[in-house]
Design an enzyme around this catalytic site. Sequence first.
Site, short mmCIF file in Angstrom:
data_model
loop_
_atom_site.label_atom_id
_atom_site.label_comp_id
_atom_site.label_asym_id
_atom_site.label_seq_id
_atom_site.Cartn_x
_atom_site.Cartn_y
_atom_site.Cartn_z
N SER A 290 3.00 66.83 34.08
CA SER A 290 2.14 65.95 34.88
C SER A 290 2.97 65.10 35.83
CB SER A 290 1.33 65.04 33.96
OG SER A 290 0.71 63.99 34.66
N TYR B 142 0.43 58.88 27.58
CA TYR B 142 0.19 60.24 28.10
C TYR B 142 1.41 60.75 28.84
CZ TYR B 142 -1.54 63.91 31.18
OH TYR B 142 -1.69 65.10 31.87
#
Length: 335
Positions: free
Chosen positions: A127, A152
């Site tokens: 990501s 995350y």
Amino acid sequence: MKLLVTGAAGFIGMHVAQRLLDAGHEVVGIDDLNAYYDPALKEARLAQLQAHPAFSFQRMDIADMAAMQRCFESHRFERVVHLAAQAGVRYSITHPHAYASANLVGFTNMLEACRHGGVKHLVYASSSSVYGGNTKMPFSEHDAVDHPVSLYAATKKANELMAHTYSHLFQLPTTGLRFFTVYGPWGRPDMAPFLFADAILAGRPINVFNHGDMKRDFTYIDDIVEGVVRLLDHPPQGNPAFDPQRPDPATSRAPYRVFNIGNADPVPLMSFIGAMESAIGREATKHFLPMQDGDVPATFADTSELAALVGFAPRTPLTEGVQRFVSWYRTFYGR
């Protein structure tokens, strides 16, 4: 080829699986269909894939090692596209254990299954959030990413480190893709394009964070899929010029690579909202708010490495991509 796509009922997973099926491959999809967002949308995506005779589906939690072992023993996957994960920056602040289970335990299970299953190439989702506190633009894979600002992001950085370990120890070819704000038809309800469309069409105000002073490297789903599919045929071989005195975070002597995959053209948030308003034909009522915890003011992908390897070149203009998304949204929800 026979390929595994995890997270096949997810946004990117559905589109990748569909593209591989259209190319004549046999695809096995797995997904746990959890309730992080409306499972009905996931079921509807899955129905698109199940119409294809070369697609088969197994409902499975990647954190279940025994189930993963049975899946890999039943199939001899040549390549794996691992997209299953617990997504969402802000959700990770309030539900950390979901990320430990899916993104750490689940990823360990995937690495083990690929190692023992003789997989020739594991392509997995990282990501853009791994860039965290970095402010040097554009974001480059060759820069260190040691300051995540959400759990995350930390789990995605951990995935890259874990993948490198397996590439080093077991010569498992792994490629991590740092996705940058993907949008388009069948998108996720927790992401800005969906939230904006839903609110504008319902006559509700939209939340505009950091008072609108944000930029995002919005990337249309078809362009993302093109990059993923092209990359599958390019397993990393290892970098013979890798210098451990000045280690390059993007490469290794092991068969390991990390790439940015984005539009390389950051768009001001207010411009994106303007494109959404034009596509819907209605002006949004805007509720301006401070920056949210775990968020960053700008993202900007340097995609030159992926372009050099596979000719990756996003082609979808923002206005066209937003129009396609809005058209899908209105058709799917009857709005």
